[in-house]
Design a protein around this motif. Structure first.
Motif, PDB file in Angstrom:
ATOM      1  N   ALA A   1       3.133   7.313   4.292  1.00 43.22           N
ATOM      2  CA  ALA A   1       3.765   6.998   3.371  1.00 43.22           C
ATOM      3  C   ALA A   1       5.347   8.142   3.214  1.00 43.22           C
ATOM      4  CB  ALA A   1       3.820   6.988   1.429  1.00 43.22           C
ATOM      5  N   PRO A   2       5.507   9.920   3.730  1.00 40.28           N
ATOM      6  CA  PRO A   2       5.920  10.800   3.787  1.00 40.28           C
ATOM      7  C   PRO A   2       6.926  10.199   5.061  1.00 40.28           C
ATOM      8  CG  PRO A   2       3.596  11.506   3.419  1.00 40.28           C
ATOM      9  CD  PRO A   2       3.327  10.636   3.524  1.00 40.28           C
ATOM     10  N   ARG A   3       6.850   9.435   5.799  1.00 40.02           N
ATOM     11  CA  ARG A   3       7.634   9.073   6.818  1.00 40.02           C
ATOM     12  C   ARG A   3       8.095   7.726   6.261  1.00 40.02           C
ATOM     13  NH1 ARG A   3       3.218  11.399   9.113  1.00 40.02           N
ATOM     14  NH2 ARG A   3       3.676  12.363  11.376  1.00 40.02           N
ATOM     15  N   PHE A   4       7.492   7.420   5.937  1.00 39.30           N
ATOM     16  CA  PHE A   4       8.287   5.524   5.192  1.00 39.30           C
ATOM     17  C   PHE A   4       9.303   6.655   4.421  1.00 39.30           C
ATOM     18  CE2 PHE A   4       9.182   2.709   1.615  1.00 39.30           C
ATOM     19  CZ  PHE A   4       9.892   1.869   2.061  1.00 39.30           C
ATOM     20  N   TRP A   5       9.222   7.346   3.123  1.00 37.68           N
ATOM     21  CA  TRP A   5      10.217   7.491   2.459  1.00 37.68           C
ATOM     22  C   TRP A   5      11.631   8.493   3.185  1.00 37.68           C
ATOM     23  CZ3 TRP A   5      11.077   5.092  -1.547  1.00 37.68           C
ATOM     24  CH2 TRP A   5      10.456   4.487  -2.135  1.00 37.68           C
ATOM     25  N   ALA A   6      11.103   9.943   4.705  1.00 39.54           N
ATOM     26  CA  ALA A   6      12.252  10.797   5.079  1.00 39.54           C
ATOM     27  C   ALA A   6      13.156   9.311   6.081  1.00 39.54           C
ATOM     28  CB  ALA A   6      11.400  10.854   6.170  1.00 39.54           C
ATOM     29  N   GLY A   7      12.380   7.563   5.886  1.00 39.38           N
ATOM     30  CA  GLY A   7      12.941   7.009   7.041  1.00 39.38           C
ATOM     31  C   GLY A   7      13.542   6.290   5.443  1.00 39.38           C
TER      32      GLY A   7
ATOM     33  N   ILE B   1      12.031  14.010   7.050  1.00 38.10           N
ATOM     34  CA  ILE B   1      13.484  13.761   7.431  1.00 38.10           C
ATOM     35  C   ILE B   1      13.962  14.645   8.421  1.00 38.10           C
ATOM     36  CG2 ILE B   1      15.569  14.627   6.121  1.00 38.10           C
ATOM     37  CD1 ILE B   1      14.256  13.638   3.258  1.00 38.10           C
ATOM     38  N   TYR B   2      13.453  15.763   8.339  1.00 40.32           N
ATOM     39  CA  TYR B   2      14.033  16.992   9.900  1.00 40.32           C
ATOM     40  C   TYR B   2      13.469  16.119  10.552  1.00 40.32           C
ATOM     41  CZ  TYR B   2      13.748  20.658  13.160  1.00 40.32           C
ATOM     42  OH  TYR B   2      14.008  21.255  14.170  1.00 40.32           O
ATOM     43  N   PHE B   3      12.361  15.499  10.651  1.00 36.69           N
ATOM     44  CA  PHE B   3      11.702  14.337  12.205  1.00 36.69           C
ATOM     45  C   PHE B   3      12.781  13.051  12.647  1.00 36.69           C
ATOM     46  CE2 PHE B   3       7.758  17.592  11.973  1.00 36.69           C
ATOM     47  CZ  PHE B   3       7.800  17.069  13.778  1.00 36.69           C
TER      48      PHE B   3
ATOM     49  N   TYR C   1       0.760  -1.572   0.573  1.00 33.83           N
ATOM     50  CA  TYR C   1      -0.199  -0.445   0.112  1.00 33.83           C
ATOM     51  C   TYR C   1       0.964   1.000  -0.092  1.00 33.83           C
ATOM     52  CZ  TYR C   1      -4.484  -2.573   0.513  1.00 33.83           C
ATOM     53  OH  TYR C   1      -5.488  -3.041  -0.084  1.00 33.83           O
ATOM     54  N   ILE C   2       1.935   1.519   0.923  1.00 33.86           N
ATOM     55  CA  ILE C   2       2.735   2.258   0.515  1.00 33.86           C
ATOM     56  C   ILE C   2       3.481   2.954  -0.891  1.00 33.86           C
ATOM     57  CG2 ILE C   2       4.820   3.304   1.556  1.00 33.86           C
ATOM     58  CD1 ILE C   2       4.511   1.799   4.491  1.00 33.86           C
ATOM     59  N   LEU C   3       4.039   1.996  -1.121  1.00 33.99           N
ATOM     60  CA  LEU C   3       3.778   1.747  -2.827  1.00 33.99           C
ATOM     61  C   LEU C   3       3.344   2.432  -3.599  1.00 33.99           C
ATOM     62  CD1 LEU C   3       6.359  -1.177  -2.557  1.00 33.99           C
ATOM     63  CD2 LEU C   3       6.900   1.247  -2.177  1.00 33.99           C
ATOM     64  N   ILE C   4       2.480   1.922  -3.335  1.00 35.85           N
ATOM     65  CA  ILE C   4       1.258   2.438  -4.277  1.00 35.85           C
ATOM     66  C   ILE C   4       0.778   4.175  -4.059  1.00 35.85           C
ATOM     67  CG2 ILE C   4      -1.237   2.468  -4.952  1.00 35.85           C
ATOM     68  CD1 ILE C   4      -0.646  -0.936  -3.972  1.00 35.85           C
ATOM     69  N   TYR C   5       0.519   4.363  -2.543  1.00 30.31           N
ATOM     70  CA  TYR C   5       0.156   5.830  -2.613  1.00 30.31           C
ATOM     71  C   TYR C   5       1.368   6.665  -2.513  1.00 30.31           C
ATOM     72  CZ  TYR C   5      -4.016   3.972  -1.123  1.00 30.31           C
ATOM     73  OH  TYR C   5      -5.755   3.498  -0.652  1.00 30.31           O
ATOM     74  N   SER C   6       2.688   6.202  -2.885  1.00 30.11           N
ATOM     75  CA  SER C   6       3.862   6.732  -2.238  1.00 30.11           C
ATOM     76  C   SER C   6       3.360   8.510  -3.889  1.00 30.11           C
ATOM     77  CB  SER C   6       4.951   5.271  -2.564  1.00 30.11           C
ATOM     78  OG  SER C   6       5.290   5.465  -1.694  1.00 30.11           O
TER      79      SER C   6
END
Lengths: 268, 159, 263
Positions: free
Chosen positions: C148-154, C51-53, C32-37
């Motif tokens: 998704a934003p938290r995923f890519w930030a990590g 990314i800041y956090f 799902y994360i990949l689909i909604y990215s």
């Protein structure tokens, strides 16, 4: 198309083997404020989630604006939800955003309006709930009643045609309660929307609702205008409206016979 | 607004991360395996390669000119077939001598090339005509002991 | 007696099935994360904020740890290497252990403890206070907007943090080896450069940290998203994030190292 914006048709829903709703029928006419009442745990909030398409019924259906909710695909469901605004029990404000950004959130997500117009709209909505001055506060800095009002401003941000309220009066002081109560009626009439209020606060909701449904044991136990229900001789309605301890709604959760239960536990 | 300070910090973070990567690449590491440009392969047959490994360096006069590409065992001759890739910038004569050396007493093994005097140059797919095996320590010691023993025998016979 | 035994095995079986179930839903969550990215990439400021956090706020603990790890490595390494008379190789030892192993692994473990728990607690609380439900009712997908934003930030932060960790660790090693022990500065760097290969060592280390970034962030997000919406549920989920992330990092590290060394 019928004049009912939401229709619930012979709806059953349950978790695992326990059915929570056993064939519920309700209609919500346009422009009205309709209350759904019932004891705690009678599945009132679940009804709102079924209308919003967050849950799927076991049988029967919910129609919103003529469309069966659980048969919609993702985009169809999104389109239906954009007609709805929902006020959650504790407000459910986004804790990482300010009051202003909370109200602006649905506009930013669903429209490409320029910032100046978003600002005007947010001010209008906040002014309607009397919290224009609190726009720079964080969501975590608000009192319960204020949070509820901001959440209300957010729920009506995109001028929905259906506004759902999940226990809007729970845990509020009498003044905040009266404020919310007035806001619900005024917003409904100003927006020409339909309001669905799930609550168990009899006095407040009777003062603003056009029509009331009583839910008990998974079915609609009684319905009618507040005046009718106040005069109702139905034992359940009488018990609920006047807040009596025991009656058709039993004090005890369904259990085997007390004496048998005790004797059995001794044998284990 | 506070978003701009966040942007600034993220920018600093990303720049520092990129700088650290560059630092690792330039100051800590080297591009040995990455910087071989176009190469040509030459094969050599050895009776014993010792502990030579794929990707071991190929050196000439101490300069890395290539890498060992793969090592096979030839079931006809019972020899090891070592293919090396040499950088195109360094052509070697046909009669180049391929030795297996050890860096230091216990270090890794590498192939040393000693250029011959032929006019023709090695082409892609050629074979080294002259090779020298790895020096195996045990063999060397036993040879040394054997020669010592025969030496003492010789002197005894002479007496 | 028999029934107790059967109950015990039944319990174990039940737990295994439960684990597999969760593993499967975790993978579905990943999909799902990949689909909604796509939706979240269109609004990059959300990812930058995260990314800041996750990245910037983890920086201090990473850099301090890295410096100490580097210094300890140099001390321990010197102690062993000097017995064989090769204390100049101390730079090689420090750099290789950091770039290949300690950089990515320790960064990932610290990340799980610092950023991972924060992510789990935040998402768990957002769920408990119905914020995710509210978002869904506003026709906004919480996976696109929150997850998704938290995923890519990590995933983006982890290799940057690991590179910084390795670099600062090497500097820490240098501080001990050169001024304190008296190894020659030139020998320290040149020996290091001669035996640390960019592709074999540094690039493989980066690959590891990207994989750890995916694993740690995914676990933290999933535990938060899957947490029962109660105070107890969120606190248990936070614990599970640390435990599962650490196990995943160490397990994946072994698998990847064995592939990288054989290849």
């Amino acid at each position: 198309m019928s004049d009912n914006i939401v229709e619930i048709d012979n709806l059953s829903f349950g978790y695992k083997n326990r059915l929570l709703h056993k064939g519920i029928n309700m209609v919500f006419p346009r422009g009205k404020v309709v209350a759904i009442m019932g004891g705690s745990g009678s599945g009132k909030t679940t009804l709102l989630r079924l209308i919003g398409g967050q849950l799927k019924p076991v049988s029967g259906q919910v129609k919103v604006a003529g469309k069966v909710v659980h048969e919609q695909d993702r985009s169809g469901l999104q389109a239906l939800r954009r007609k709805m605004g929902m006020l959650f029990q504790q407000g459910a404000l986004f804790t990482d955003l300010s009051v202003y950004e909370n109200v602006a959130f649905p506009m930013r997500e669903h429209t490409d309006l320029p910032e100046s117009m978003i600002r005007d709209l947010v001010m209008m909505k906040l002014n309607a709930v009397g919290l224009r001055g609190a726009r720079n506060l964080k969501a975590t800095e608000l009192s319960g009643g204020m949070a509820r009002r901001v959440a209300l401003a957010r729920a009506v941000a995109l001028d929905p045609s259906i506004i759902m309220y999940d226990e809007p009066f729970a845990g509020l002081d009498p003044i905040s309660m009266a404020v919310i109560c007035n806001l619900i009626r005024n917003l409904n009439d100003a927006l020409g929307a339909t309001s669905i209020i799930v609550t168990h606060d009899v006095q407040e909701v009777f003062s603003i609702a056009d029509y009331v449904y009583f839910v008990a044991n998974g079915v609609v136990a009684a319905e009618g205008s507040p005046e009718d229900l106040r005069k109702s001789e139905l034992p359940f309605v009488h018990q609920f409206v006047h807040g009596e301890v025991d009656g058709p709604v039993p004090f005890h959760y369904a259990a085997p016979d007390y004496r048998q239960d005790i004797l059995r536990s001794r044998n284990v | 607004m506070e978003r701009t300070t966040i942007d600034l910090w993220v920018g600093v973070f990303a720049a520092a991360g990129a700088a650290a990567l560059f630092g690792l690449a330039l100051k800590v590491g080297n591009f040995n395996s990455a910087t071989l440009g176009e190469t040509y392969s030459v094969t050599g047959a050895f009776e014993n390669i010792g502990s030579l490994k794929p990707r071991a360096p190929v050196k000439s006069a101490g300069v890395v000119v290539g890498r060992v590409d793969n090592i096979k065992f030839d079931t006809n001759t019972y020899e090891a077939l070592v293919t090396v890739k040499v950088d195109k910038r360094y052509p070697f004569p046909k009669d180049t001598f391929a030795n297996i050396y050890t860096a230091g007493l216990l270090g890794e093994q590498y192939i040393g090339l000693e250029a011959g005097g032929d006019d023709k140059m090695l082409q892609d797919g050629d074979k080294f005509s002259k090779t020298q095996d790895a020096v195996v320590l045990e063999k060397m010691i036993s040879q040394f002991l054997y020669s010592k023993a025969s030496e003492t025998n010789d002197t005894k016979e002479a007496e | 007696m028999f029934s107790a035994l059967a109950g015990m095995f039944g319990g174990i079986g039940h737990r295994i099935i439960d684990r597999l179930w969760r593993f499967g839903s975790g993978l579905r969550f990943f999909a799902y994360i990949l689909i909604y990215s796509g939706e979240s990439f269109r609004r990059l400021h959300l990812t930058i904020r995260e990314i800041y956090f996750t990245g910037v706020l983890s920086l201090i603990i990473m850099l301090v740890s890295a410096f100490f790890v580097g210094m300890v490595l140099a001390l321990q390494g010197y102690n062993t290497l000097q017995r064989y008379g090769s204390s100049e190789a101390i730079g090689v030892l420090v750099a290789l252990s950091l770039v290949r192993e300690l950089g990515p692994v320790v960064t990932a473990l610290l990340f799980a403890g610092r950023a991972g728990t924060a992510i789990t607690a935040e998402i768990g609380l957002m769920k408990a206070t119905e914020q995710l439900s509210a978002m869904e009712m506003m026709a906004v997908s919480p996976i696109a907007r929150v997850v998704a934003p938290r995923f890519w930030a990590g995933v983006l932060s982890m290799p940057l943090l690991a590179a910084l960790f390795s670099m600062v660790g090497v500097l820490g090693g240098y501080m001990v080896a050169v001024p304190l022990i008296g190894v020659d500065s030139g020998a320290f760097w040149s020996q290091m450069q001669a035996s640390v290969d960019f592709k074999e060592d540094i690039l493989n280390g980066i690959i590891k940290s990207v994989v750890f970034g995916v694993a740690c962030t995914l676990i933290a997000l999933f535990e938060g998203f899957d947490a029962p919406p109660t105070a107890e549920g969120v606190s248990r989920a936070t614990t599970r994030t640390v435990v599962n992330s650490s196990l995943a990092v160490l397990g994946l590290d072994f698998v990847m190292t064995s592939f990288m060394i054989v290849a």
